[in-house]
Motif scaffolding. Structure first.
Motif, PDB file in Angstrom:
ATOM      1  N   ILE A  53     -28.813 -70.213  18.164  1.00 48.56           N
ATOM      2  CA  ILE A  53     -27.772 -69.309  17.670  1.00 48.56           C
ATOM      3  C   ILE A  53     -28.111 -67.873  18.041  1.00 48.56           C
ATOM      4  N   TYR A  54     -29.383 -67.494  17.898  1.00 49.60           N
ATOM      5  CA  TYR A  54     -29.788 -66.134  18.264  1.00 49.60           C
ATOM      6  C   TYR A  54     -29.649 -65.898  19.770  1.00 49.60           C
ATOM      7  N   LEU A  55     -30.002 -66.892  20.575  1.00 52.02           N
ATOM      8  CA  LEU A  55     -29.809 -66.748  22.023  1.00 52.02           C
ATOM      9  C   LEU A  55     -28.338 -66.526  22.351  1.00 52.02           C
ATOM     10  N   SER A  56     -27.476 -67.246  21.648  1.00 49.83           N
ATOM     11  CA  SER A  56     -26.032 -67.109  21.872  1.00 49.83           C
ATOM     12  C   SER A  56     -25.564 -65.712  21.493  1.00 49.83           C
ATOM     13  N   ARG A  57     -26.080 -65.193  20.384  1.00 50.88           N
ATOM     14  CA  ARG A  57     -25.733 -63.826  19.975  1.00 50.88           C
ATOM     15  C   ARG A  57     -26.199 -62.814  21.016  1.00 50.88           C
ATOM     16  N   LEU A  58     -27.398 -63.023  21.562  1.00 50.08           N
ATOM     17  CA  LEU A  58     -27.895 -62.136  22.615  1.00 50.08           C
ATOM     18  C   LEU A  58     -26.990 -62.186  23.839  1.00 50.08           C
ATOM     19  N   CYS A  59     -26.625 -63.407  24.240  1.00 49.95           N
ATOM     20  CA  CYS A  59     -25.778 -63.566  25.427  1.00 49.95           C
ATOM     21  C   CYS A  59     -24.464 -62.809  25.276  1.00 49.95           C
ATOM     22  N   MET A  60     -23.916 -62.804  24.052  1.00 50.68           N
ATOM     23  CA  MET A  60     -22.615 -62.186  23.799  1.00 50.68           C
ATOM     24  C   MET A  60     -22.735 -60.774  23.240  1.00 50.68           C
ATOM     25  N   SER A  61     -23.938 -60.207  23.301  1.00 53.68           N
ATOM     26  CA  SER A  61     -24.174 -58.830  22.833  1.00 53.68           C
ATOM     27  C   SER A  61     -23.761 -58.633  21.373  1.00 53.68           C
ATOM     28  N   TRP A 100     -25.856 -64.410  37.226  1.00 54.46           N
ATOM     29  CA  TRP A 100     -26.948 -63.707  37.881  1.00 54.46           C
ATOM     30  C   TRP A 100     -28.058 -64.701  38.197  1.00 54.46           C
ATOM     31  N   GLN A 101     -28.289 -64.970  39.457  1.00 51.22           N
ATOM     32  CA  GLN A 101     -29.385 -65.829  39.869  1.00 51.22           C
ATOM     33  C   GLN A 101     -30.638 -64.970  40.004  1.00 51.22           C
ATOM     34  N   ILE A 102     -31.602 -65.220  39.148  1.00 50.81           N
ATOM     35  CA  ILE A 102     -32.859 -64.467  39.150  1.00 50.81           C
ATOM     36  C   ILE A 102     -33.833 -65.161  40.099  1.00 50.81           C
ATOM     37  N   LYS A 103     -34.232 -64.459  41.153  1.00 53.62           N
ATOM     38  CA  LYS A 103     -35.165 -65.021  42.121  1.00 53.62           C
ATOM     39  C   LYS A 103     -36.296 -64.029  42.367  1.00 53.62           C
ATOM     40  N   TYR A 107     -39.980 -68.196  41.662  1.00 53.62           N
ATOM     41  CA  TYR A 107     -39.367 -68.282  40.340  1.00 53.62           C
ATOM     42  C   TYR A 107     -37.846 -68.270  40.466  1.00 53.62           C
ATOM     43  N   PHE A 108     -37.186 -69.106  39.628  1.00 51.91           N
ATOM     44  CA  PHE A 108     -35.723 -69.123  39.613  1.00 51.91           C
ATOM     45  C   PHE A 108     -35.232 -69.306  38.185  1.00 51.91           C
ATOM     46  N   ALA A 109     -34.205 -68.563  37.840  1.00 54.45           N
ATOM     47  CA  ALA A 109     -33.569 -68.694  36.529  1.00 54.45           C
ATOM     48  C   ALA A 109     -32.136 -68.201  36.644  1.00 54.45           C
ATOM     49  N   MET A 110     -31.299 -68.654  35.730  1.00 50.71           N
ATOM     50  CA  MET A 110     -29.952 -68.115  35.605  1.00 50.71           C
ATOM     51  C   MET A 110     -29.975 -67.081  34.490  1.00 50.71           C
ATOM     52  N   GLY A 111     -29.454 -65.897  34.781  1.00 50.48           N
ATOM     53  CA  GLY A 111     -29.509 -64.804  33.817  1.00 50.48           C
ATOM     54  C   GLY A 111     -28.150 -64.465  33.244  1.00 50.48           C
ATOM     55  N   SER A 112     -28.129 -64.231  31.945  1.00 53.16           N
ATOM     56  CA  SER A 112     -26.908 -63.774  31.282  1.00 53.16           C
ATOM     57  C   SER A 112     -27.293 -62.789  30.190  1.00 53.16           C
ATOM     58  N   GLY A 113     -26.290 -62.141  29.632  1.00 53.41           N
ATOM     59  CA  GLY A 113     -26.573 -61.132  28.621  1.00 53.41           C
ATOM     60  C   GLY A 113     -26.226 -59.742  29.115  1.00 53.41           C
TER      61      GLY A 113
END
Length: 327
Positions: A53-61, A100-103, A107-113
């Protein structure tokens, strides 16, 4: 659009609150040598629904009300997530959308927020919704099964134009409870993104609400990627209020919006992905949408409904094994 504070500042406050409840959320916190603070919500840490839930709040500011909600899947009650926002374009598209593809090295990750806007990722999107932000701090959520190091955080900070010490990162893999929660919390955003790709003016959408079940952990990261997508594709229900005077055109958009409008609708996403050789470019991207959509056009006071859920596909995707309790 007027906000009392910037979205990265709002995200930073949620991040600090998450730190305050670290023990309860079963997260782990560490600081990199360059000063970046990282919250692990599921890579090595236990994490859980609360962390999700906290991650979701972070993603949606923190521009949305995000709560747990029960979801009935073929008579089986599963946990779900419910999202409501009066700032859909900013909370969903400017912040939450994982574009946002973080490379960095291997290292690889999908970035949001909110940090996405600082890096100017998908600049055409920000131009179309008329949103920009300049901030000395940045907050990003990563979807990855590997924790970031100093090179990764330095690369993100450099693209955001901030000091690494002013960057905050939260991370969870797809095959974790927290990671699966934050994917289902994208149910409203998935609808907006589909409309945006169709050329729809998402600024006309004034509020959004949605609900989707939270996928169980069904296997490795690829399996969970499939089942978490299915949670929205076959179980996601959304409701939008909007101002759109041409209701005939609106209905045409709506008919093409739900996931059932895709040629790949009808089977668990993992099966579709496997049949495509695990190549996203061979998958019909029209399938990435909520199962059912309701639109309330404010001026005409008309409400249109399109799409359908499919609990049988969800039960297969979620690997629900119904046992006979009498045996």
């Amino acid at each position: 659009m007027f906000l009392l504070m910037g979205i990265n500042e709002m995200g930073f406050e949620v991040f600090e609150e998450m730190l305050d409840y670290g023990d309860e959320l079963q997260i782990e916190v560490y600081e990199l040598e360059n000063g970046t603070v990282v919250i692990d919500a599921g890579v090595k840490a236990q994490g859980g629904i609360g962390a999700g839930i906290y991650l979701s709040r972070l993603c949606m500011s923190d521009l949305a009300d995000i709560q747990l909600a029960p979801c009935d899947i073929g008579g089986i009650l599963l946990p779900g997530v419910q999202v409501a926002t009066d700032y859909p374009a900013v909370s969903c598209m400017a912040s939450q959308c994982a574009m946002w593809q973080i490379k960095a090295d291997k290292y690889f990750a999908m970035g949001s927020g909110p940090a996405r806007v600082l890096a100017g990722k998908t600049r055409d999107l920000y131009e179309k919704i008329g949103f920009e932000e300049f901030s000395d701090i940045g907050v990003i959520v990563l979807e990855s099964n590997k924790l970031p190091d100093e090179k990764v955080s330095a690369s993100i900070a450099q693209k955001c134009g901030i000091d690494p010490a002013d960057l905050r990162i939260a991370i969870a893999p797809t095959d974790s409870v927290a990671g699966l929660v934050q994917v289902s919390a994208r149910v409203v955003e998935t609808g907006l993104h589909k409309l945006f790709t169709m050329g729809f003016d998402i600024n006309t959408i004034k509020s959004g609400w949605g609900r989707a079940p939270i996928s169980p952990i069904t296997g490795d990261a690829t399996n969970c990627m499939g089942s978490s997508n299915d949670a929205i594709i076959y179980g996601g229900e959304t409701y939008y209020t909007l101002l759109y005077e041409d209701t005939e055109e609106l209905q045409r958009y709506l008919k093409g919006m739900p996931s059932s409008a895709s040629r790949d609708w009808g089977a668990p996403f993992y099966q579709t992905f496997k049949a495509a050789g695990f190549d996203f470019f061979k998958v019909d991207h029209n399938v990435f949408a909520p199962a059912k959509v309701v639109m309330n056009e404010i001026k005409s006071r008309r409400t249109f409904v399109c799409g359908k859920t499919d609990h049988e596909v969800l039960m297969e995707s979620f690997h629900l094994e119904c046992l006979d309790s009498s045996v």
